[in-house]
Structures are given as structure tokens and as C-alpha cells.
Enzyme design. Sequence first.
Site, PDB file in Angstrom:
ATOM      1  N   GLU A 140      -8.654  -2.333   6.624  1.00 31.83           N
ATOM      2  CA  GLU A 140      -7.949  -3.347   7.070  1.00 31.83           C
ATOM      3  C   GLU A 140      -9.044  -4.394   7.756  1.00 31.83           C
ATOM      4  OE1 GLU A 140      -5.372  -2.926   5.997  1.00 31.83           O
ATOM      5  OE2 GLU A 140      -4.898  -0.629   5.728  1.00 31.83           O
TER       6      GLU A 140
ATOM      7  N   GLU B 263       6.421  -2.636   2.296  1.00 26.77           N
ATOM      8  CA  GLU B 263       5.484  -1.549   2.714  1.00 26.77           C
ATOM      9  C   GLU B 263       5.482  -1.454   3.935  1.00 26.77           C
ATOM     10  OE1 GLU B 263       1.945  -2.696   0.851  1.00 26.77           O
ATOM     11  OE2 GLU B 263       2.495  -2.137  -1.389  1.00 26.77           O
TER      12      GLU B 263
END
Length: 272
Positions: free
Chosen positions: A60, A49
Site C-alpha cells: 500500500e 472490496e
Amino acid sequence: MNRIDKTLEKLKANRKKMLSPYITAGDPYPELTVSLMHQLVKSGADVLELGIPFSDPMAEGPVIQRAMERALAHSIHCDDVLNMVRQFRKTDTETPVILMGYLNPIEQYGYDLFAQQAVEAGVDGTILVDLPPEEADGVSRVWQKHGLYSIYLCSPTTSAERMNFINQHANGYLYYVSLKGVTGSDALKLPELKAQYLQRKAQSKLPLMVGFGIKTPEMAAQVAEFADGVIVGAALINEIIEAYEAKKDPLQASGALLSSMRQAIDNIGSMV
């Protein structure tokens, strides 16, 4: 056949669990990214990824936010990320590469052009964190036209109705968000995670890979006992940046962590 499907079939045939590391393209500096990708494959990664840097990464935690800030300081954008994949593909034509990020940079690029360029570069799919499946019809049609997979998120709070919708539109596998909050969040509660995961697994036509909160080889193995695979991001980025700032080798540091996770996962034995 998409590389993701080939990899999943091979893992199933070998009774192994998927291990997928996440890194942010261009962090800690652009010239390292392709070497990191190769190092992670060498150390046991099944799927890579690669994060597209974005200025407002809402899902995040601090670790990946800082990674994106460092990448943006090097002016890393979609074209640069695609060029990194092109470089990687010169010597690795088998390992699936998923681009993970947010809709805005891709929208600015243009959906059709992005999908065309991504497939040409060797990208296999995307995870667009802020694009819920109910709103993804336009993107999904473009992705399907070019053979690019759409990988969706699900979580403990995903409704049965949304799971049905995801089952109709998703490809490859699903990213199971193990924790509320952001990446790199607090410790997993394994009994609770297992029960919630198995509920979603029963509703899914695709394999479920657990991300968010996987920090150690022991934790990766514990999750892999019941899950189809694990995704590690913040813990890996921590290793990379700590080594870099200490003037040590980020390749060695990232490889050591991923190798230990691979070994711990493989040691759990046959698939459940």
C-alpha cells in the site's frame, strides 16, 4: 452460485464493465463503514472490496497506509470487519463483498475458523496480497471447502508459468496490478498498460480487473475501454478523509466520485 459469478454474468449480459471500490474497514471511524458500503453500492459499485487493517501493509501507498493506521487506532480487527459485513448483509444480500488484506491476521485467526465465519457473515472471497498462488494450496483447500473464492493478483511481469498456475486455482476474477510499486502510484501510461493488459488477458480464463492508479472518472473510462473492469482505492479514500477532516459529509463525497466514475465508464458504450 457465488455472488461474484452472478454479478459477472449480469454485467456480461448487460454489456457493462465492473466497478469495484476499495475502502479500509474502520476508516475514518468504525461507525461509518457500513453506511459507506451502502453509499458506494447506491453510487454504482458492482463489487465491494473491504480492507482488513494491518500494521505492515507492504503493497500500500501512503494513502491506504494511513487509512489502516486510523482503523487500527480504533482497534479494528478481523472480528470487527466480519461484523461490519454482517450488518451490511441485513439490507443487501446481492452485492459481492471481497475482503482484501494480508495473511498474518487471518493466520492468527485460524484459516478454517476464518473461512467459516467469513462465509456466515456474507463474505464472497478474499484477496490476500502477500500470499502467492504457489504457496496458497493449504488456504485454497480450506476456502474451497467453505465456498469462499480466492482472487489472485497478476501484473505485467507475471510469467506464463504463474498465469497457468493462477488459472488452475483462481475464482471469480483476477486483480490486474497496473503499476509497479504500491497503491496510489504515479500516472498510468495507457498505451503501455493496454498492451500489457491484453497480453495477460489472452492468458487468463477469468476476467481481469485493473487496479492501482485509477484516480479520475476520465482515467476509469479510458481503462474500461479495453479492460473488464476497474478498481478504485486510494483516490476514493482521499475523498473520504478530506471530507471528514473538513467536517463535510464523507458519504456525499465518496458517492459523488464513484457516481462520476460509473457514468464515465458506462458512457464508453458497449463492451469491446
